[in-house]
Motif scaffolding. Structure first.
Motif, short mmCIF file in Angstrom:
data_model
loop_
_atom_site.label_atom_id
_atom_site.label_comp_id
_atom_site.label_asym_id
_atom_site.label_seq_id
_atom_site.Cartn_x
_atom_site.Cartn_y
_atom_site.Cartn_z
N ASN A 6 0.85 -1.20 0.00
CA ASN A 6 0.00 0.00 0.00
C ASN A 6 0.87 1.24 0.00
OD1 ASN A 6 -2.42 -1.49 0.19
ND2 ASN A 6 -2.28 -1.55 2.43
N GLY A 7 0.30 2.35 -0.48
CA GLY A 7 1.04 3.60 -0.44
C GLY A 7 0.17 4.77 -0.83
N MET A 8 0.76 5.97 -0.78
CA MET A 8 0.04 7.19 -1.11
C MET A 8 0.69 7.84 -2.33
SD MET A 8 -0.73 10.56 1.25
CE MET A 8 0.96 11.14 1.21
N VAL A 9 -0.15 8.28 -3.26
CA VAL A 9 0.35 8.93 -4.47
C VAL A 9 0.93 10.29 -4.12
CG1 VAL A 9 -0.28 9.85 -6.73
CG2 VAL A 9 -1.30 7.70 -5.94
N ILE A 10 2.21 10.50 -4.42
CA ILE A 10 2.85 11.78 -4.10
C ILE A 10 3.27 12.53 -5.37
CG2 ILE A 10 3.63 11.04 -1.82
CD1 ILE A 10 6.44 10.67 -3.08
N THR A 11 3.21 11.86 -6.52
CA THR A 11 3.49 12.51 -7.81
C THR A 11 2.53 11.93 -8.84
OG1 THR A 11 5.85 12.75 -7.29
CG2 THR A 11 5.22 12.95 -9.60
N ARG A 12 1.96 12.82 -9.66
CA ARG A 12 1.03 12.38 -10.71
C ARG A 12 1.27 13.22 -11.94
NH1 ARG A 12 -4.11 13.03 -13.08
NH2 ARG A 12 -5.49 11.20 -12.98
N ILE A 13 1.72 12.59 -13.04
CA ILE A 13 2.01 13.31 -14.29
C ILE A 13 1.30 12.58 -15.42
CG2 ILE A 13 3.79 14.08 -15.90
CD1 ILE A 13 5.75 14.04 -13.54
N TYR A 14 0.45 13.29 -16.14
CA TYR A 14 -0.30 12.71 -17.25
C TYR A 14 0.20 13.34 -18.55
CZ TYR A 14 -4.26 11.19 -20.13
OH TYR A 14 -5.06 10.61 -21.10
N THR A 15 0.67 12.49 -19.49
CA THR A 15 1.20 13.02 -20.75
C THR A 15 0.37 12.63 -21.96
OG1 THR A 15 2.64 11.10 -21.14
CG2 THR A 15 3.54 12.91 -19.83
N GLY A 16 -0.69 11.87 -21.76
CA GLY A 16 -1.52 11.40 -22.87
C GLY A 16 -1.23 9.95 -23.19
N ALA A 17 -0.04 9.70 -23.72
CA ALA A 17 0.34 8.32 -24.04
C ALA A 17 0.69 7.53 -22.79
CB ALA A 17 1.51 8.31 -25.01
N ASN A 18 1.13 8.24 -21.76
CA ASN A 18 1.54 7.60 -20.51
C ASN A 18 1.12 8.44 -19.32
OD1 ASN A 18 3.51 5.33 -21.51
ND2 ASN A 18 4.16 7.18 -22.60
N ALA A 19 1.05 7.79 -18.17
CA ALA A 19 0.83 8.49 -16.91
C ALA A 19 1.88 7.99 -15.92
CB ALA A 19 -0.57 8.24 -16.38
N PHE A 20 2.54 8.91 -15.25
CA PHE A 20 3.62 8.57 -14.33
C PHE A 20 3.22 8.91 -12.90
CE2 PHE A 20 5.34 9.66 -18.46
CZ PHE A 20 6.21 8.62 -18.73
N PHE A 21 3.56 8.03 -11.99
CA PHE A 21 3.22 8.21 -10.58
C PHE A 21 4.41 7.84 -9.71
CE2 PHE A 21 -0.60 7.19 -12.89
CZ PHE A 21 -1.57 8.02 -12.36
N GLU A 22 4.47 8.48 -8.55
CA GLU A 22 5.33 8.02 -7.47
C GLU A 22 4.44 7.73 -6.28
OE1 GLU A 22 8.23 11.18 -7.03
OE2 GLU A 22 9.74 9.94 -8.04
N VAL A 23 4.66 6.56 -5.69
CA VAL A 23 3.82 6.11 -4.57
C VAL A 23 4.72 5.93 -3.36
CG1 VAL A 23 2.24 4.35 -3.73
CG2 VAL A 23 2.23 4.98 -6.15
N LYS A 24 4.42 6.66 -2.29
CA LYS A 24 5.19 6.56 -1.06
C LYS A 24 4.68 5.39 -0.23
CE LYS A 24 6.80 9.26 2.90
NZ LYS A 24 6.72 10.57 3.61
N THR A 25 5.53 4.42 0.04
CA THR A 25 5.16 3.23 0.80
C THR A 25 6.06 3.12 2.04
OG1 THR A 25 6.72 1.66 -0.17
CG2 THR A 25 4.72 2.13 -1.43
N ASP A 26 5.76 2.15 2.89
CA ASP A 26 6.60 1.91 4.06
C ASP A 26 7.96 1.37 3.67
OD1 ASP A 26 4.57 2.73 5.71
OD2 ASP A 26 3.83 0.71 6.15
N TYR A 27 8.13 1.01 2.39
CA TYR A 27 9.37 0.38 1.94
C TYR A 27 10.11 1.25 0.93
CZ TYR A 27 6.12 -3.01 3.75
OH TYR A 27 5.19 -3.63 4.55
#
Length: 364
Positions: A306-327
């Motif tokens: 599990n984790g929380m989304v801390i970055t969200r970037i949408y470019t159309g062809a792709n979507a990029f995320f960073e998820v902060k987890t306990d690990y």
């Protein structure tokens, strides 16, 4: 009789540090082979020894020890102009006072071929690289891509047994670089010339290569096909350098044929395919390699972490995320995200992974 057309055996190159007087080992006992007609890429970060290795093959550097063989013949004592190789340099090294025809014909004139033969071979080579009609232009009148093609034509027209390429696309802009990768691969494949290519760009290596050699600190980390390097990296360095990767600590709890059962630090169990011949032991600590594009979002507590989304970037062809987890922070890449429900910034999510894309490397 070796199966390799170009073979490097236990190659070592030491350079003397002018300030300290001590020796620095740039290439450390490197061995590999290239089959006839293959394109092999030496890939790695700056200072890993890839360009020095290429220059040793071409005769532009002299090995401290070890051998270079081409077509079964040791060429250690041969200077560059006597070796059956041709080099395309990063800077192209075109003669500014010569036009396209004269640049390409230069090596043939040095070999004292007849004017008629030179004209025939230059014309054929300019046609192959798509420069017919530009014979009278000078380098300053050409685009970067055209200059690169002239350098390639000049190297190929002398019909070398081996083509050496030292980051030949690095001076091009991103779009032209992408186009030239495809063109270069077509030309190499059509001519069937044995080629050794140097780059630090992993996408370039994946696009062009029949075989990739990943280097670090003058040592070969892995030699494999692009697919095998990506799917079954030899170690954590290779996994992180080829593509993008997240790492989760795990322990081995079971091994059956080419499958490995892991217990993750999150408590979840996973079964991951491993390459034939890979050796792990029960309770051994390892890294599970998670590719960002293999992730899928699920509801919390329904994935392996599990984790929380801390970055969200949408470019159309792709979507990029960073998820902060306990690990740690895990990267996620969703391809073709149109019509998909994507999490918002700050949302808590679960992550699952396509196990076919995962791999395991030893803990370092």
């Amino acid at each position: 009789m070796t199966e390799y057309y170009v073979e490097v055996r236990n190659l070592v190159k030491d350079f003397k540090d002018s300030s300290s007087g001590s020796f620095i080992r740039a290439v450390n006992n490197v061995s590999f082979g290239v089959k006839k007609g293959q394109l092999m890429t030496l890939l790695g970060p700056s200072g890993c020894g890839k360009t020095t290795t290429l220059r040793l093959i071409g005769g532009f550097e002299i090995a401290t020890s070890g051998d270079v063989l081409i077509d079964g013949t040791v060429v250690n004592d041969q200077p560059p102009n006597k070796r059956p190789t041709a080099m395309v340099f990063q800077s192209y090294a075109l003669f500014p006072h010569m036009n396209v025809y004269e640049n390409v014909a230069y090596g043939l004139k040095n070999r004292k071929l007849s004017t008629q033969e030179i004209k025939k071979r230059v014309s054929e080579m300019l046609s192959i690289v798509g420069l017919s009609g530009l014979e009278k232009r000078y380098p300053s009148q050409l685009s970067g891509g055209q200059q690169q093609r002239v350098a390639l034509a000049r190297a190929l027209v002398v019909q070398p047994k081996v083509l050496l390429l030292d980051e030949p696309l690095s001076n091009l802009d991103a779009k032209l670089r992408e186009q030239m990768r495809i063109e270069l691969k077509k030309i190499q494949s059509n001519l069937g010339i044995t080629s050794i290519y140097v780059t630090h760009d992993q996408l370039e290596a994946m696009t062009l290569s029949d075989v990739i050699i990943v280097m670090k600190d003058g040592v070969v980390m892995q030699q494999d096909s692009p697919e095998m390097v990506y799917r079954y990296p030899a170690n954590k360095f290779v996994a992180g350098f080829i593509g993008k990767a997240n790492f989760l600590e795990a322990s081995v709890v079971g091994i059956e044929q080419n499958r490995c059962k892991l217990k993750l630090i999150s408590g979840a169990d996973m079964v991951v395919g491993i390459r034939e011949g890979t050796r792990f032991t029960i309770q051994e600590k390892v890294y599970l390699v998670l590719r960002p594009e293999a992730a899928r979002f699920v509801k919390p507590n329904q994935g392996i972490v599990n984790g929380m989304v801390i970055t969200r970037i949408y470019t159309g062809a792709n979507a990029f995320f960073e998820v902060k987890t306990d690990y740690g922070i895990l990267s996620v890449e969703i391809q073709n995200p149109t019509h998909m429900d994507l999490p918002e910034y700050g949302e808590t999510v679960g992550l699952v992974y396509d196990t076919a894309t995962l791999s395991v490397v030893k803990y370092e």
